[in-house]
Design an enzyme around this catalytic site. Structure first.
Site, PDB file in Angstrom:
ATOM      1  N   HIS A  93       0.876  -1.189   0.000  1.00 31.71           N
ATOM      2  CA  HIS A  93       0.000   0.000   0.000  1.00 31.71           C
ATOM      3  C   HIS A  93       0.909   1.233   0.000  1.00 31.71           C
ATOM      4  CE1 HIS A  93      -3.531   2.328   0.612  1.00 31.71           C
ATOM      5  NE2 HIS A  93      -3.929   1.928   1.802  1.00 31.71           N
ATOM      6  N   ASP A 116       2.699   5.549  -6.620  1.00 36.79           N
ATOM      7  CA  ASP A 116       3.959   5.449  -5.874  1.00 36.79           C
ATOM      8  C   ASP A 116       5.184   5.366  -6.766  1.00 36.79           C
ATOM      9  OD1 ASP A 116       2.819   5.513  -3.312  1.00 36.79           O
ATOM     10  OD2 ASP A 116       2.201   3.435  -3.506  1.00 36.79           O
ATOM     11  N   HIS A 119      -2.281  -2.230  -9.719  1.00 28.35           N
ATOM     12  CA  HIS A 119      -3.287  -1.664  -8.830  1.00 28.35           C
ATOM     13  C   HIS A 119      -4.517  -2.550  -8.862  1.00 28.35           C
ATOM     14  CE1 HIS A 119      -5.893   1.273  -6.917  1.00 28.35           C
ATOM     15  NE2 HIS A 119      -4.779   1.826  -6.474  1.00 28.35           N
TER      16      HIS A 119
HETATM   17  N1  CMC Z   1       5.015  -6.667 -10.295  1.00 33.42           N
HETATM   18  C1  CMC Z   1       4.925  -7.851 -10.933  1.00 33.42           C
HETATM   19  N2  CMC Z   1       3.798  -8.563 -11.044  1.00 33.42           N
HETATM   20  C2  CMC Z   1       2.693  -8.028 -10.478  1.00 33.42           C
HETATM   21  C3  CMC Z   1       2.707  -6.792  -9.824  1.00 33.42           C
HETATM   22  C4  CMC Z   1       3.925  -6.112  -9.743  1.00 33.42           C
HETATM   23  N3  CMC Z   1       4.002  -4.927  -9.130  1.00 33.42           N
HETATM   24  N4  CMC Z   1       1.475  -6.517  -9.354  1.00 33.42           N
HETATM   25  C5  CMC Z   1       0.710  -7.558  -9.720  1.00 33.42           C
HETATM   26  N5  CMC Z   1       1.431  -8.467 -10.414  1.00 33.42           N
HETATM   27  C6  CMC Z   1       0.962  -9.712 -11.010  1.00 33.42           C
HETATM   28  C7  CMC Z   1       0.645 -10.745  -9.947  1.00 33.42           C
HETATM   29  O1  CMC Z   1       1.772 -11.542  -9.676  1.00 33.42           O
HETATM   30  C8  CMC Z   1      -0.461 -11.510 -10.612  1.00 33.42           C
HETATM   31  O2  CMC Z   1       0.108 -12.361 -11.573  1.00 33.42           O
HETATM   32  P1  CMC Z   1      -0.509 -13.836 -11.852  1.00 33.42           P
HETATM   33  O3  CMC Z   1      -1.871 -13.567 -12.432  1.00 33.42           O
HETATM   34  O4  CMC Z   1       0.420 -14.468 -12.792  1.00 33.42           O
HETATM   35  O5  CMC Z   1      -0.573 -14.511 -10.518  1.00 33.42           O
HETATM   36  C9  CMC Z   1      -1.240 -10.447 -11.375  1.00 33.42           C
HETATM   37  O6  CMC Z   1      -0.284  -9.419 -11.647  1.00 33.42           O
HETATM   38  C10 CMC Z   1      -2.414  -9.865 -10.601  1.00 33.42           C
HETATM   39  O7  CMC Z   1      -1.912  -9.324  -9.389  1.00 33.42           O
HETATM   40  P2  CMC Z   1      -2.609  -9.423  -7.971  1.00 33.42           P
HETATM   41  O8  CMC Z   1      -1.537  -9.540  -6.941  1.00 33.42           O
HETATM   42  O9  CMC Z   1      -3.672 -10.452  -8.015  1.00 33.42           O
HETATM   43  O10 CMC Z   1      -3.303  -7.996  -7.923  1.00 33.42           O
HETATM   44  P3  CMC Z   1      -3.898  -7.295  -6.633  1.00 33.42           P
HETATM   45  O11 CMC Z   1      -5.002  -6.452  -7.109  1.00 33.42           O
HETATM   46  O12 CMC Z   1      -4.190  -8.303  -5.580  1.00 33.42           O
HETATM   47  O13 CMC Z   1      -2.679  -6.400  -6.093  1.00 33.42           O
HETATM   48  C11 CMC Z   1      -1.196  -4.600  -5.745  1.00 33.42           C
HETATM   49  C12 CMC Z   1      -2.563  -5.041  -6.292  1.00 33.42           C
HETATM   50  C13 CMC Z   1      -1.092  -3.081  -5.838  1.00 33.42           C
HETATM   51  C14 CMC Z   1      -1.068  -5.025  -4.283  1.00 33.42           C
HETATM   52  C15 CMC Z   1      -0.079  -5.263  -6.598  1.00 33.42           C
HETATM   53  O14 CMC Z   1      -0.190  -4.843  -7.938  1.00 33.42           O
HETATM   54  C16 CMC Z   1       1.297  -4.986  -6.042  1.00 33.42           C
HETATM   55  O15 CMC Z   1       1.766  -5.690  -5.166  1.00 33.42           O
HETATM   56  N6  CMC Z   1       2.016  -3.921  -6.565  1.00 33.42           N
HETATM   57  C17 CMC Z   1       3.305  -3.554  -6.041  1.00 33.42           C
HETATM   58  C18 CMC Z   1       3.137  -2.725  -4.759  1.00 33.42           C
HETATM   59  C19 CMC Z   1       2.641  -1.336  -5.048  1.00 33.42           C
HETATM   60  O16 CMC Z   1       3.129  -0.642  -5.927  1.00 33.42           O
HETATM   61  N7  CMC Z   1       1.664  -0.890  -4.247  1.00 33.42           N
HETATM   62  C20 CMC Z   1       1.082   0.447  -4.336  1.00 33.42           C
HETATM   63  C21 CMC Z   1      -0.329   0.415  -4.825  1.00 33.42           C
HETATM   64  S1  CMC Z   1      -0.957   2.020  -5.337  1.00 33.42           S
HETATM   65  C22 CMC Z   1      -0.974   3.011  -3.943  1.00 33.42           C
HETATM   66  C23 CMC Z   1      -1.604   2.448  -2.738  1.00 33.42           C
HETATM   67  O17 CMC Z   1      -2.625   1.791  -2.793  1.00 33.42           O
HETATM   68  O18 CMC Z   1      -1.068   2.699  -1.681  1.00 33.42           O
END
Ligand code: CMC
Length: 440
Positions: A268, A363, A307
């Site tokens: 987050h 971010d 996201h």
């Molecule tokens: N790098 C590489 N792969 C990713 C990333 C990433 N940053 N984010 C998602 N994926 C992949 C994930 O591995 C999954 O792949 P597969 O379908 O093969 O298993 C697919 O994309 C879907 O991801 P998810 O984890 O199911 O998506 P989510 O909606 O649960 O997670 C998230 C959203 C923001 C937690 C995630 O994208 C993430 O961890 N990003 C990196 C951390 C980040 O930048 N966070 C800030 C978010 S924006 C500001 C805020 O909210 O504070």
């Protein structure tokens, strides 16, 4: 059959149920009547991580993740970032309308006159270890304010609520700045009521021996824009924490501390600090392809990408990229920007990221900009928490006025044992200890 309904056939019993559809949702409680037999509790939905569950009605923030749209109270974020100050936007979030000149003057006056911390709060902060992370200090100090303002418990009284809201928005920059000064070992600086919200924050962070701190106007404006962009983002993890904790009618200091705790996580608000660490680790542009390869192999996440809601470019990231250019004109270009741009270029062309609709989020560029402005990476999440406090409080106020809300209490699908006979200690069989269990 009425048009706005959903018919459900329960194949276990052959019965057909009709439930109303309103605003594209059905009420989960309408499913409870669907039972396979007289002892059945009734149907529930199973939705880990709330992927498809609306927990409230809200008129504060609108996001269309497919189109990359973000609006506060109907106003596009791009317009607010260009035309407003952060406190004007905080007013909009809280009261639903942009303030008139008179209203804004009063609001700014009220917030400004609540920036001071009680001396005991200052002493409380002095007790933190010299190396304490600013976000840990921020969270704990917000919680500690609950002990300074016992009237905050009167959460059913709108006047008391507004008093705490003003105090909190006023005091978060002071706590944030003191966390920083403590972390670097500098004496705390008291607020200066002559300055704007952001200039005063910069004063409390960076004033040294000069009689009056003067912020660079371009940097102060850029920080104000960043505050606007971070002010609210509907039902994200920390806002849900705010609403969930607030629903027990705890005081807003404790609820904001809970929300800030959720924000601190690396998935987050903690991601902005992680982006900087990642760019440091990559080091130079030519290392980007190898880093992307590791991400695609599932060894790493690309921090600042992806996201839950945005499946298109995060509109906040676009504004930050633009705003960063204005900052770099004053500070000089941050060398990390070239690595970030290369990372973005390669990622946006790569099938792995395209298929998963992974774009830079808020971010990704904010950290680079914060660093150019003179902030240390440990402060980045705190910088997110300051403006988000206004959003959390607007959401809390909405919660407290919503007659449909009750104490938050999700259900579960129990997967443990049925009732068992108690086993006396001398009859128990040891369970294998996980290999990574810490042993003494
Ligand atoms: N790098 C590489 N792969 C990713 C990333 C990433 N940053 N984010 C998602 N994926 C992949 C994930 O591995 C999954 O792949 P597969 O379908 O093969 O298993 C697919 O994309 C879907 O991801 P998810 O984890 O199911 O998506 P989510 O909606 O649960 O997670 C998230 C959203 C923001 C937690 C995630 O994208 C993430 O961890 N990003 C990196 C951390 C980040 O930048 N966070 C800030 C978010 S924006 C500001 C805020 O909210 O504070």
């Amino acid at each position: 059959m009425p048009e706005n309904t959903l018919s459900i056939t329960d194949n276990r019993t052959g019965k057909v149920y009709t439930v109303p559809v309103e605003n594209g949702t059905i009420r989960a409680m309408d499913l409870r009547q669907i039972k396979s037999g007289p002892d059945d509790f009734g149907l529930m939905t199973y939705d880990p991580a709330y992927m498809n569950t609306a927990s409230c009605r809200s008129s504060i923030t609108y996001i269309d993740g497919e189109k990359g749209i973000l609006r506060y109270r109907g106003y596009p974020i791009e317009v607010l970032a260009e035309r407003c100050t952060f406190l004007e936007v905080a007013y909009l979030l809280m009261f639903g309308e942009l303030p008139t000149e008179k209203e804004l003057k009063q609001w700014v006056y009220d917030i400004t006159h609540h920036t001071m911390l009680h001396e005991t709060t200052k002493k409380f902060m002095e007790g933190f270890r010299y190396s304490a992370h600013p976000m840990s200090m921020f969270v704990s100090t917000i919680a500690a304010l609950s002990s300074v303002y016992p009237d905050a418990k009167l959460v059913r009284d709108p006047k008391h609520r507004m008093h705490q809201i003003i105090r909190l928005i006023g005091k978060v920059p002071s706590i944030a700045a003191m966390s920083y000064r403590h972390n670097v070992g500098f004496p705390y600086v008291y607020p200066d009521n002559d300055l704007s919200y952001t200039e005063n924050f910069m004063n409390m962070l960076w004033k040294m021996v000069e009689p009056k701190y003067v912020a660079h106007p371009a940097i102060a404006r850029a920080l104000d824009i960043l505050f606007i962009l971070h002010a609210d983002h509907e039902q994200n993890c920390s806002t849900s924490a705010m609403r969930s904790v607030g629903s027990s009618e705890t005081d807003p200091y404790l609820a904001v501390a809970s929300a800030a705790s959720a924000l601190a996580g690396t998935l987050h608000g903690g991601a902005n600090e992680e982006v900087l660490k990642m760019l440091d680790e990559i080091g130079t542009k030519d290392h980007v392809p190898a880093y992307i390869k590791r991400v695609k192999e599932g060894k790493l996440k690309l921090m600042g990408f992806g996201h839950r809601i945005y499946k298109n470019y995060d509109p906040r990231a676009k504004i930050i990229r633009w705003s960063a250019e204005q900052v770099f004109e004053v500070t000089g270009r941050n060398s990390k920007l070239d690595i970030a741009l290369e990372l973005e270029r390669i990622a946006l062309e790569d099938e792995y990221f395209v298929k998963r609709k992974l774009y830079p989020n808020v971010d990704f560029y904010s950290g680079i900009m914060y660093q150019a402005m003179g902030f240390r990476p440990e402060m980045f999440t705190v910088l997110f928490a300051i403006p988000r406090t206004a959003g959390w409080l607007a959401q809390w106020e909405e919660l407290m006025n919503d007659p449909e809300q009750k104490i938050a209490r999700p259900r579960q699908v129990y997967t443990g044992s049925g009732e068992r006979e108690f086993v006396p200690i001398d009859k128990r069989v040891p369970v294998p200890i996980p290999a990574d269990y810490p042993t003494r």
